[in-house]
Design a protein around this motif. Structure first.
Motif, PDB file in Angstrom:
ATOM      1  N   LYS A 107       0.832  -1.210   0.000  1.00 29.88           N
ATOM      2  CA  LYS A 107       0.000   0.000   0.000  1.00 29.88           C
ATOM      3  C   LYS A 107       0.864   1.257   0.000  1.00 29.88           C
ATOM      4  N   ASP A 110       2.388   1.648  -3.391  1.00 37.73           N
ATOM      5  CA  ASP A 110       1.418   1.534  -4.487  1.00 37.73           C
ATOM      6  C   ASP A 110       1.802   0.368  -5.395  1.00 37.73           C
ATOM      7  N   THR A 136       5.183  -3.375  -9.776  1.00 41.40           N
ATOM      8  CA  THR A 136       3.915  -3.654 -10.466  1.00 41.40           C
ATOM      9  C   THR A 136       4.047  -4.663 -11.607  1.00 41.40           C
TER      10      THR A 136
END
Length: 183
Positions: A107, A110, A136
Protein backbone atom coordinates in the motif's frame (compact mmCIF):
# COMPACT_ATOMS: atom_id res chain seq x y z
CA UNK A 1 6.86 -6.73 20.11
CA UNK A 2 10.31 -6.32 21.60
CA UNK A 3 12.50 -4.30 19.18
CA UNK A 4 16.17 -4.20 20.20
CA UNK A 5 17.17 -1.84 17.42
CA UNK A 6 16.41 -0.49 13.96
CA UNK A 7 19.14 -0.40 11.32
CA UNK A 8 18.87 1.79 8.22
CA UNK A 9 21.22 1.56 5.24
CA UNK A 10 21.02 3.75 2.15
CA UNK A 11 23.22 3.03 -0.85
CA UNK A 12 23.69 5.53 -3.67
CA UNK A 13 25.46 4.22 -6.76
CA UNK A 14 27.05 6.99 -8.82
CA UNK A 15 29.28 4.97 -11.16
CA UNK A 16 28.66 1.53 -12.67
CA UNK A 17 30.71 -0.29 -15.29
CA UNK A 18 33.24 2.53 -15.33
CA UNK A 19 30.61 5.08 -16.37
CA UNK A 20 28.81 7.76 -14.44
CA UNK A 21 25.17 6.92 -13.72
CA UNK A 22 22.95 9.71 -15.09
CA UNK A 23 20.83 9.77 -11.94
CA UNK A 24 22.42 8.14 -8.89
CA UNK A 25 20.74 4.80 -8.15
CA UNK A 26 19.38 4.55 -4.60
CA UNK A 27 18.55 1.48 -2.57
CA UNK A 28 17.40 1.61 1.06
CA UNK A 29 17.06 -1.12 3.68
CA UNK A 30 15.41 -0.79 7.07
CA UNK A 31 15.71 -3.73 9.47
CA UNK A 32 14.18 -4.33 12.87
CA UNK A 33 15.99 -6.65 15.25
CA UNK A 34 13.28 -8.22 17.37
CA UNK A 35 12.94 -10.89 20.03
CA UNK A 36 11.76 -14.12 18.43
CA UNK A 37 8.33 -14.69 20.01
CA UNK A 38 8.70 -18.47 19.59
CA UNK A 39 12.37 -19.01 20.58
CA UNK A 40 13.03 -21.20 23.59
CA UNK A 41 9.52 -22.66 23.64
CA UNK A 42 10.26 -25.91 21.84
CA UNK A 43 8.23 -26.80 18.78
CA UNK A 44 5.24 -24.44 18.53
CA UNK A 45 2.45 -26.02 16.52
CA UNK A 46 0.26 -22.93 16.11
CA UNK A 47 2.17 -19.82 15.02
CA UNK A 48 -1.00 -17.78 14.42
CA UNK A 49 -1.11 -16.00 17.82
CA UNK A 50 2.46 -14.72 17.31
CA UNK A 51 1.68 -13.69 13.75
CA UNK A 52 -1.39 -11.80 14.94
CA UNK A 53 0.57 -10.14 17.73
CA UNK A 54 3.56 -9.00 15.65
CA UNK A 55 3.32 -9.15 11.83
CA UNK A 56 1.11 -6.12 11.23
CA UNK A 57 3.02 -3.97 13.73
CA UNK A 58 6.30 -4.87 11.99
CA UNK A 59 4.91 -3.99 8.57
CA UNK A 60 3.51 -0.71 9.90
CA UNK A 61 6.89 0.14 11.45
CA UNK A 62 9.14 -0.79 8.52
CA UNK A 63 7.16 0.20 5.38
CA UNK A 64 7.07 3.97 5.93
CA UNK A 65 10.61 3.93 7.32
CA UNK A 66 12.16 2.31 4.23
CA UNK A 67 10.33 4.66 1.87
CA UNK A 68 11.39 7.66 3.94
CA UNK A 69 15.00 6.44 3.87
CA UNK A 70 14.81 5.96 0.10
CA UNK A 71 13.60 9.53 -0.32
CA UNK A 72 11.92 8.74 -3.65
CA UNK A 73 9.07 6.58 -4.93
CA UNK A 74 9.94 2.88 -4.85
CA UNK A 75 10.15 1.05 -8.17
CA UNK A 76 11.48 -2.24 -6.75
CA UNK A 77 11.09 -3.91 -3.40
CA UNK A 78 11.85 -6.97 -1.28
CA UNK A 79 11.81 -8.38 2.24
CA UNK A 80 13.87 -10.59 4.56
CA UNK A 81 13.63 -12.58 7.78
CA UNK A 82 16.87 -13.80 9.32
CA UNK A 83 16.34 -16.04 12.33
CA UNK A 84 18.86 -16.50 15.14
CA UNK A 85 20.18 -19.96 15.92
CA UNK A 86 17.60 -20.72 18.63
CA UNK A 87 14.73 -20.30 16.17
CA UNK A 88 13.36 -21.95 13.07
CA UNK A 89 13.27 -20.51 9.56
CA UNK A 90 9.50 -21.01 9.85
CA UNK A 91 9.45 -18.35 12.59
CA UNK A 92 10.77 -15.71 10.20
CA UNK A 93 8.53 -16.91 7.40
CA UNK A 94 5.52 -16.66 9.71
CA UNK A 95 6.15 -12.95 10.24
CA UNK A 96 6.86 -11.89 6.65
CA UNK A 97 4.71 -14.25 4.55
CA UNK A 98 1.40 -12.82 5.60
CA UNK A 99 -0.67 -10.01 4.16
CA UNK A 100 -0.72 -8.55 7.67
CA UNK A 101 2.95 -7.72 7.14
CA UNK A 102 3.39 -7.28 3.38
CA UNK A 103 0.30 -5.21 2.63
CA UNK A 104 1.72 -2.29 4.61
CA UNK A 105 4.59 -2.11 2.09
CA UNK A 106 2.40 -2.80 -0.95
CA UNK A 107 0.00 0.00 0.00
CA UNK A 108 2.75 2.46 0.90
CA UNK A 109 4.60 1.78 -2.39
CA UNK A 110 1.42 1.53 -4.49
CA UNK A 111 2.59 -1.95 -5.48
CA UNK A 112 0.75 -4.96 -6.85
CA UNK A 113 3.35 -7.68 -7.39
CA UNK A 114 4.51 -10.43 -5.10
CA UNK A 115 7.00 -9.10 -2.58
CA UNK A 116 10.15 -11.25 -3.08
CA UNK A 117 11.82 -12.61 0.03
CA UNK A 118 14.76 -14.33 1.62
CA UNK A 119 14.61 -16.33 4.82
CA UNK A 120 17.45 -18.06 6.56
CA UNK A 121 18.84 -18.95 9.96
CA UNK A 122 22.25 -17.80 11.02
CA UNK A 123 24.49 -16.32 13.69
CA UNK A 124 25.01 -12.65 14.45
CA UNK A 125 26.65 -10.94 11.51
CA UNK A 126 25.41 -13.37 8.87
CA UNK A 127 25.33 -11.94 5.34
CA UNK A 128 22.06 -12.05 3.46
CA UNK A 129 20.85 -10.77 0.09
CA UNK A 130 17.38 -9.28 -0.24
CA UNK A 131 15.97 -9.90 -3.73
CA UNK A 132 14.18 -6.99 -5.39
CA UNK A 133 11.58 -7.01 -8.15
CA UNK A 134 9.51 -4.31 -9.85
CA UNK A 135 6.55 -3.19 -7.73
CA UNK A 136 3.92 -3.65 -10.47
CA UNK A 137 5.45 -5.94 -13.12
CA UNK A 138 7.72 -8.80 -12.06
CA UNK A 139 8.77 -9.41 -15.69
CA UNK A 140 10.64 -6.10 -15.97
CA UNK A 141 14.20 -7.41 -15.93
CA UNK A 142 15.86 -4.09 -15.18
CA UNK A 143 14.49 -4.22 -11.65
CA UNK A 144 15.63 -7.78 -10.84
CA UNK A 145 18.44 -7.05 -8.41
CA UNK A 146 19.49 -7.72 -4.84
CA UNK A 147 20.99 -5.79 -1.99
CA UNK A 148 23.48 -7.32 0.44
CA UNK A 149 22.93 -6.72 4.15
CA UNK A 150 24.87 -7.55 7.29
CA UNK A 151 24.15 -6.43 10.84
CA UNK A 152 27.26 -7.10 12.90
CA UNK A 153 25.52 -7.99 16.16
CA UNK A 154 22.27 -9.52 14.92
CA UNK A 155 20.47 -11.76 15.10
CA UNK A 156 21.26 -12.99 18.60
CA UNK A 157 20.22 -16.65 19.03
CA UNK A 158 16.73 -15.68 20.25
CA UNK A 159 16.13 -12.88 17.73
CA UNK A 160 14.85 -12.33 14.23
CA UNK A 161 15.99 -9.63 11.82
CA UNK A 162 13.02 -8.49 9.74
CA UNK A 163 13.92 -6.15 6.88
CA UNK A 164 12.38 -4.32 3.95
CA UNK A 165 14.33 -3.01 0.97
CA UNK A 166 13.34 -0.54 -1.74
CA UNK A 167 15.03 0.79 -4.87
CA UNK A 168 14.12 4.00 -6.66
CA UNK A 169 14.99 2.47 -10.04
CA UNK A 170 16.27 -0.66 -11.72
CA UNK A 171 19.91 -1.68 -11.90
CA UNK A 172 22.26 1.14 -12.86
CA UNK A 173 23.28 0.98 -16.54
CA UNK A 174 20.82 -1.84 -17.24
CA UNK A 175 20.57 -2.67 -20.92
CA UNK A 176 18.85 -6.05 -21.27
CA UNK A 177 16.01 -6.23 -23.75
CA UNK A 178 12.50 -6.65 -22.35
CA UNK A 179 11.52 -10.23 -21.57
CA UNK A 180 8.80 -10.06 -24.22
CA UNK A 181 11.49 -9.85 -26.95
CA UNK A 182 12.55 -13.48 -26.30
CA UNK A 183 10.65 -16.19 -28.12
Amino acid sequence: MNVRKIVTVVEEIRTEGGREVATPAKVAVVAAVIANPWAGRGFVEDLAPGIDAHASDLGALLAPAVLEALGAPAEAYGKAAIVGLDGEIEHGSALIHTLKFGDHFRKAADATTLLPAVEKRGPAGVLFDIPLKHITDATIRSHHQSVEVRISDAPHPGEIVVALAAAAQGRPQQRLAPLATER
